[in-house]
Enzyme design. Structure first.
Site, PDB file in Angstrom:
ATOM      1  N   LEU A  59     -39.159 -33.274 -96.829  1.00  0.00           N
ATOM      2  CA  LEU A  59     -39.064 -32.160 -95.926  1.00  0.00           C
ATOM      3  C   LEU A  59     -38.510 -32.285 -94.602  1.00  0.00           C
ATOM      4  O   LEU A  59     -38.760 -33.404 -93.980  1.00  0.00           O
ATOM      5  CB  LEU A  59     -40.625 -31.347 -95.715  1.00  0.00           C
ATOM      6  N   ASP A  60     -37.779 -31.439 -94.016  1.00  0.00           N
ATOM      7  CA  ASP A  60     -37.243 -31.565 -92.723  1.00  0.00           C
ATOM      8  C   ASP A  60     -38.579 -31.986 -91.604  1.00  0.00           C
ATOM      9  O   ASP A  60     -39.721 -31.686 -91.720  1.00  0.00           O
ATOM     10  CB  ASP A  60     -36.743 -30.303 -92.076  1.00  0.00           C
ATOM     11  N   ARG A  61     -37.906 -32.652 -90.449  1.00  0.00           N
ATOM     12  CA  ARG A  61     -38.935 -32.792 -89.646  1.00  0.00           C
ATOM     13  C   ARG A  61     -39.806 -31.845 -89.037  1.00  0.00           C
ATOM     14  O   ARG A  61     -40.787 -31.992 -88.916  1.00  0.00           O
ATOM     15  CB  ARG A  61     -38.140 -33.705 -88.354  1.00  0.00           C
TER      16      ARG A  61
END
Length: 225
Positions: A59-61
């Site tokens: 997942l993106d930051r």
């Protein structure tokens, strides 16, 4: 994270996998420059196993919510195959600064990574981009024009939902790269995953409650949680 903090984020656990509620603003693994990351706390999630679990996907930051971990090699291998075959159902909630023209639809826009001086971003490129498909529907709207949108990505490209929503006129609230930068955190949440992990059992569905920074906007759009 302390053992208590990371363990309190476990949403589901069995002999093969864990699903945890990833906090927004923390990368899942260390970048080239190091720094705090979620993976550094995985050794607190061993439980009865001798080794720490591993990431089954990313997942993106700045994205929160359901993150699947494999508890050992067998779990990671099985999850890797399911993700590769597109058999894992994924639902994301986004709060966008505007609503798209259509209440529901499918965005099919190929994406590629562009690396100009000073950073990188994903761009729509019909010729050289990779196939990227997102189904969406508007779940609610606020009085000031925001939209609460359910996104179901069929592919898993980097920044896919962010680029696709911006492309149809509904950039994510708080998205500094594809929308308008402001002081708010990005409003994108991995709401649920559905995993057909065991052939002899029904698929596993796990939901993650929205993070605190999204609650106000979601309620303004009609969410009654």
């Amino acid at each position: 994270m302390t053992p208590q903090e990371i363990q309190s984020r476990v949403l589901y656990k069995d002999r093969l996998i864990l699903v945890i509620n990833k906090p927004a603003g923390l990368p899942v693994h260390a970048g080239p420059g190091g720094g705090p990351n979620l993976e550094a706390s995985f050794h607190h999630l061993c439980f009865e196993h001798p080794r720490a679990p591993g990431l089954a996907h990313r997942l993106d930051r700045d994205t929160s919510g359901c993150l699947v971990l494999g508890r050992h090699h067998k779990g990671l291998k099985r999850m890797g195959k399911l993700f590769q075959q597109g058999k894992v159902g994924k639902i994301y909630w986004a709060v966008c600064t505007a609503a798209p023209e259509q209440e529901s639809g499918t965005v099919s826009l190929p994406l590629r990574k562009m690396t100009p001086n000073g950073g990188w971003r994903m761009v729509v490129d019909p010729k050289e981009g990779q196939e990227s498909i997102t189904d969406y529907r508007v779940l609610g709207r606020s009085r000031d024009g925001m939209a609460w949108i359910e996104c179901r990505p069929r592919t898993g490209r980097t920044h896919q939902i962010r680029v696709h929503m911006a492309a149809i006129g509904a950039p994510l609230l708080g998205d500094p790269l594809y929308g308008q930068a402001d002081r708010r955190a990005m409003h994108l949440h991995s709401r649920s995953v559905t995993i057909p992990l065991y052939a002899e059992k029904p698929p596993i569905t796990v939901d993650a409650p929205p993070p605190a920074h999204m609650v106000q906007a979601l309620r303004a759009c009609g969410w009654d949680g």
